[in-house]
Scaffold this active site. Structure first.
Site, PDB file in Angstrom:
ATOM      1  N   PRO A   2      -3.673  10.817  -0.541  1.00 27.67           N
ATOM      2  CG  PRO A   2      -0.911  11.226  -0.166  1.00 27.67           C
ATOM      3  CD  PRO A   2      -2.318  10.848   0.507  1.00 27.67           C
ATOM      4  CD  GLU A   3      -7.017   7.976  -3.836  1.00 33.62           C
ATOM      5  OE1 GLU A   3      -8.329   8.789  -5.133  1.00 33.62           O
ATOM      6  OE2 GLU A   3      -7.355   7.537  -2.799  1.00 33.62           O
ATOM      7  CE  LYS A  58      -2.889   8.953  -7.497  1.00 32.34           C
ATOM      8  NZ  LYS A  58      -2.713   7.975  -7.426  1.00 32.34           N
ATOM      9  NE  ARG A 277      -3.642  -0.331  -3.480  1.00 32.71           N
ATOM     10  CZ  ARG A 277      -2.874   1.103  -3.569  1.00 32.71           C
ATOM     11  NH1 ARG A 277      -2.984   0.948  -4.640  1.00 32.71           N
ATOM     12  NH2 ARG A 277      -3.523   1.844  -2.563  1.00 32.71           N
TER      13      ARG A 277
END
Length: 287
Positions: A2-3, A58, A277
């Site tokens: 989910p972005e 979001k 990341r």
DNA sequence: AAGAGGCCCTGATAGC
DNA sequence: TGCTATCAGGGCCTCT
């Protein structure tokens, strides 16, 4: 999953399926999501009718009467499933599962409507459902969010001013929701590739031309992904309902050591870690 | 005060 | 087969 684009797809399908419906029953199996679900959660929502469903970066926002809101965030692994009574398959151009492939574990929240169940599944429990009462409190909740890429506020002047005097690389700025909201780890890499900007480039050193490219690319990548139903990254076994196609459009994400797609470019896609990341970029055409 | 890193949590996968 | 280590799309908190 989910972005911003994925959340937008979920919002669109919720609007098709549960708008104007009245909540008949609520089952909570695990209250320990990122924000603990309060004891009166059910009391607030039972028998309430959904007025509309919107999205901010979001977050999904469900509107009820009398300035009552429910904010949903999907975290890293949250998914929403709709199950229609008596139907075997839920077609939909959404990220919902079909009935047969419905996940068995981690269904933390169920909200029942007439002939329809909405189920929230989230293995990692980084997502949440939060009740907000009053417009002012709703505004408060989102006050630290920066503009979405689509917003006119996300312009050259704003960017220049924000990056000034700060020492972070541009990729981490894209992940900073106070700077710009809605972009996550996958789209950050994709946007920088389209902008031909190296992810480790310092934000403050970006030229005016690069800033403008960044604005354009952010809008383009997210919009294009929404058009294609978002990205479905993992190959969910035993599921049929996931329809996102944008993962097929990734130019750099998960393409370590493969050739750059740009004609004329002899570069290879490299994977590095920035602030823990994973980050993908072409070692030739991103400067 | 900005920025880096740890942490929340479970599951999938790789390597031995 | 079964162990361990590492990584995963987010965001908040703490430390320096």
């Amino acid at each position: 999953m989910p972005e911003l684009p994925e959340v937008e797809i979920v919002k669109q399908s919720l609007n098709k399926k549960i708008k104007f419906k009245k909540i008949q029953k609520i089952i909570i199996r695990n209250r320990n999501l990122r924000i603990r679900i309060g004891q009166n959660f059910e009391k607030f929502l039972i028998r309430k009718k959904i007025k509309k469903i919107s999205r901010l970066s979001k977050y999904i926002i469900i509107d009820f009467d009398k300035n009552l809101y429910c904010i949903i965030h999907l975290g890293m692994s949250g998914t929403i499933h709709l199950i229609e009574k008596g139907k075997k398959n839920l077609n939909t151009n959404t990220s919902f599962y079909s009935l047969q492939t419905f996940p068995k574990k981690h269904n933390h929240i169920e909200i029942h409507f007439n002939k329809l169940r909405m189920v929230y599944n989230d293995p990692r429990r980084f997502g949440f459902f939060k009740i907000i009462i009053g417009k002012k409190r709703l505004y408060e909740f989102f006050k630290d969010l920066g503009p979405e890429p689509f917003s006119e506020k996300f312009n050259f002047k704003y960017i220049k001013n924000y990056l000034k005097g700060k020492n972070k690389n541009i990729k981490n700025f894209l992940l900073d929701q106070k700077f710009v909201s809605g972009i996550g780890n996958i789209y950050a890499s994709e946007i920088l590739y389209l902008s031909r900007i190296s992810p480790s480039q310092k934000g403050k050193n970006l030229s005016k031309e690069k800033c403008k490219k960044l604005i354009y690319s952010s809008r383009y990548v997210l919009q294009d992904s929404i058009k294609k139903g978002g990205s479905s990254i993992r190959d969910f076994k035993n599921t049929l309902g996931i329809k996102g196609e944008f993962q097929n459009e990734f130019r750099v994400y998960n393409r370590e050591n493969l050739k750059c797609y740009r004609k004329q470019c002899k570069g290879l896609i490299k994977k590095i870690f920035l602030n823990n990341r994973s980050t993908f970029f072409c070692n030739q055409c991103q400067k």
